[in-house]
Write an enzyme that holds these catalytic residues in place. Structure first.
Site, mmCIF file in Angstrom:
data_model
loop_
_atom_site.group_PDB
_atom_site.id
_atom_site.type_symbol
_atom_site.label_atom_id
_atom_site.label_comp_id
_atom_site.label_asym_id
_atom_site.label_seq_id
_atom_site.Cartn_x
_atom_site.Cartn_y
_atom_site.Cartn_z
ATOM 1 C CG HIS A 13 47.907 50.745 32.823
ATOM 2 N ND1 HIS A 13 48.246 50.205 34.041
ATOM 3 C CD2 HIS A 13 47.322 49.728 32.134
ATOM 4 C CE1 HIS A 13 47.902 48.936 34.075
ATOM 5 N NE2 HIS A 13 47.333 48.614 32.921
ATOM 6 C CG HIS A 15 46.451 45.832 28.727
ATOM 7 N ND1 HIS A 15 47.266 44.885 29.294
ATOM 8 C CD2 HIS A 15 45.959 46.562 29.752
ATOM 9 C CE1 HIS A 15 47.262 45.043 30.615
ATOM 10 N NE2 HIS A 15 46.482 46.059 30.910
ATOM 11 N NE ARG A 17 44.541 42.433 25.252
ATOM 12 C CZ ARG A 17 44.515 42.427 26.584
ATOM 13 N NH1 ARG A 17 45.626 42.311 27.290
ATOM 14 N NH2 ARG A 17 43.380 42.538 27.221
ATOM 15 C CE LYS A 99 50.922 46.138 36.025
ATOM 16 N NZ LYS A 99 49.837 46.086 35.064
ATOM 17 C CG HIS A 136 47.079 44.063 38.949
ATOM 18 N ND1 HIS A 136 46.235 44.272 37.895
ATOM 19 C CD2 HIS A 136 46.324 43.539 39.952
ATOM 20 C CE1 HIS A 136 45.013 43.888 38.241
ATOM 21 N NE2 HIS A 136 45.038 43.441 39.474
ATOM 22 C CG HIS A 174 44.631 49.275 37.249
ATOM 23 N ND1 HIS A 174 44.903 48.594 38.411
ATOM 24 C CD2 HIS A 174 45.196 48.547 36.260
ATOM 25 C CE1 HIS A 174 45.589 47.503 38.122
ATOM 26 N NE2 HIS A 174 45.783 47.457 36.834
ATOM 27 C CG ASP A 247 43.842 48.494 32.882
ATOM 28 O OD1 ASP A 247 44.696 47.912 32.186
ATOM 29 O OD2 ASP A 247 43.199 47.922 33.777
ATOM 30 C CG HIS A 251 39.643 40.657 26.902
ATOM 31 N ND1 HIS A 251 40.546 39.630 27.092
ATOM 32 C CD2 HIS A 251 39.898 41.552 27.889
ATOM 33 C CE1 HIS A 251 41.306 39.884 28.149
ATOM 34 N NE2 HIS A 251 40.939 41.052 28.646
ATOM 35 C CB ALA A 263 39.257 40.867 33.884
HETATM 36 O O1 DOR Z 1 40.801 44.101 33.585
HETATM 37 C C1 DOR Z 1 41.987 43.930 33.342
HETATM 38 N N1 DOR Z 1 42.403 43.516 32.132
HETATM 39 N N2 DOR Z 1 42.873 44.130 34.307
HETATM 40 C C2 DOR Z 1 44.158 43.813 34.161
HETATM 41 O O2 DOR Z 1 44.909 43.996 35.090
HETATM 42 C C3 DOR Z 1 44.648 43.190 32.909
HETATM 43 C C4 DOR Z 1 43.780 43.516 31.783
HETATM 44 C C5 DOR Z 1 44.028 42.663 30.563
HETATM 45 O O3 DOR Z 1 45.188 42.465 30.201
HETATM 46 O O4 DOR Z 1 43.057 42.239 29.951
HETATM 47 ZN ZN ZN Z 2 46.285 46.859 32.797
#
Ligand code: DOR
Ligand code: ZN
Length: 343
Positions: A13, A15, A17, A99, A136, A174, A247, A251, A263
């Site tokens: 899992h 991200h 980007r 997902k 999720h 998660h 996860d 950001h 988040a």
């Molecule tokens: O904290 C998180 N960030 N939880 C998620 O489910 C998505 C993720 C994100 O894509 O930034």
């Molecule tokens: Zn995630």
């Protein structure tokens, strides 16, 4: 020097980007992991096989020279997903799963599912084609206390889905609560869960230690200590229903250090090292390989990796940020020491 050698792990899992951020973060994951399940919550979301294959090409093009990291793609399930897209995905070797985000539950989830009963025909199709559904697991009712959202989802929506679609393979992503762990333990082998490093290492006090700490803010939000203990127990139990999924969710620093911070915790820079710390604290380093390198592959019915990685017990200091001075990402444990290092 203490060394730990394990089969090369996979991240089930993540991200990564796209664009400039992808270029900053991908080398971290490609160095540690053979494969990773790539989340589809881009803007706009990756909803079709054609989009997922284009995204996969962008990821492959951003890999460091000589890397044979394999991105495993997912599609974002929406109320508009066509039944034919599920069949197409099942027939495409690069797509592993769908997902599902409850609409509004987290980052880029606006296109998610508002009414689960409205997508039963899609879930039936996933079950028919034996494509895993990655969930999720949080309710989105704004009146529900944020610390109760996962527990309530497990009690209601997830219980319902698992009864209605008994053969659907589900990964509850998660997990953060005792209740989610217990649910997964009590269900059949078609239901599994990923666990992040931040939920193993921290409880909710970390969010408010002497002030507001935005770099520990992710969704589902980290919970109280008793839940962390349940997660540690599950991850180190040797139960194949629990496996590694960071996860890692980058950001830009200024979007987290903000009046309305995003988040997501960035952990890809030291993912396996962070898990090693958590497992060592629980005196369970011997259980790390199963969790990190075997059980996820078995669940997805993919071969286990043949290569190995080695970690040494050496401490190193995490840099304050990755990327450039203007556009950067603050990692988990920025400026702090980590006791394990991948060679
Ligand atoms: O904290 C998180 N960030 N939880 C998620 O489910 C998505 C993720 C994100 O894509 O930034
Ligand atoms: Zn995630």
């Amino acid at each position: 020097m203490k060394t730990l050698t394990i089969t090369k792990p996979d991240d089930w899992h993540i991200h990564v980007r796209n664009g400039a951020v992808l270029k900053t973060v991908l080398p971290h994951t490609a160095k540690q992991f053979a494969r990773a399940i790539i989340m589809p919550n881009l803007k706009p979301p990756v909803t079709t096989v054609v989009q997922a294959l284009a995204y996969r090409s962008e990821i492959l093009a951003a890999l460091p020279l000589g890397s044979n990291f394999n991105p495993l793609m997912t599609l974002y399930l929406t109320a508009q997903t066509e039944l034919s897209e599920i069949k197409k995905a099942a027939e495409t070797e690069f797509i592993q799963a769908f997902k599902m985000y409850p609409a509004g539950a987290t980052t880029n989830s606006d296109a998610g599912v508002a009414d689960i009963s409205g997508i039963y025909s899609l879930l039936a199709e996933l079950e028919k084609y034996d494509l895993p559904l990655l969930i999720h697991g949080e309710v989105t009712d704004p009146n529900c206390d944020i610390f109760d959202r996962e527990r309530l989802f497990v009690d209601t929506t997830l219980t319902e889905i698992s009864h209605k679609f008994p053969n659907l393979r589900i990964v509850l992503e998660h997990v953060t609560t005792t209740e989610a762990v217990e649910f997964v333990m009590q269900t059949g082998s078609n239901i599994a869960a990923t666990i992040t490093p931040q939920h193993l290492l921290y409880n909710r006090n970390a969010l408010l230690a002497g002030g507001l700490r935005p770099h520990y803010y992710c969704l589902p939000i980290i919970k109280r200590e008793s839940h962390r203990q349940s997660l540690i127990k599950a991850a180190t139990s040797g139960n194949p229903k629990f496996f590694l999924g960071t996860d890692s969710a980058p950001h830009l620093t200024h979007t987290k250090e903000n009046a309305c911070g995003c988040a997501g915790c960035y952990s890809a820079h030291a993912a396996i090292e962070l898990y090693a710390e958590a497992f060592e604290q629980a005196d369970a380093l011997d259980k790390l390989e199963g969790f990190a390198s075997f059980y996820g592959a078995d669940f997805y019915r993919l071969p286990r990796n043949a290569d190995t990685i080695s970690l040494t017990k050496t401490s190193w200091r995490v840099p304050p940020y990755y990327g450039d001075e203007v556009s950067n990402i603050t990692p988990l444990k920025a400026g702090e020491e980590i006791n394990w290092k991948i060679l």
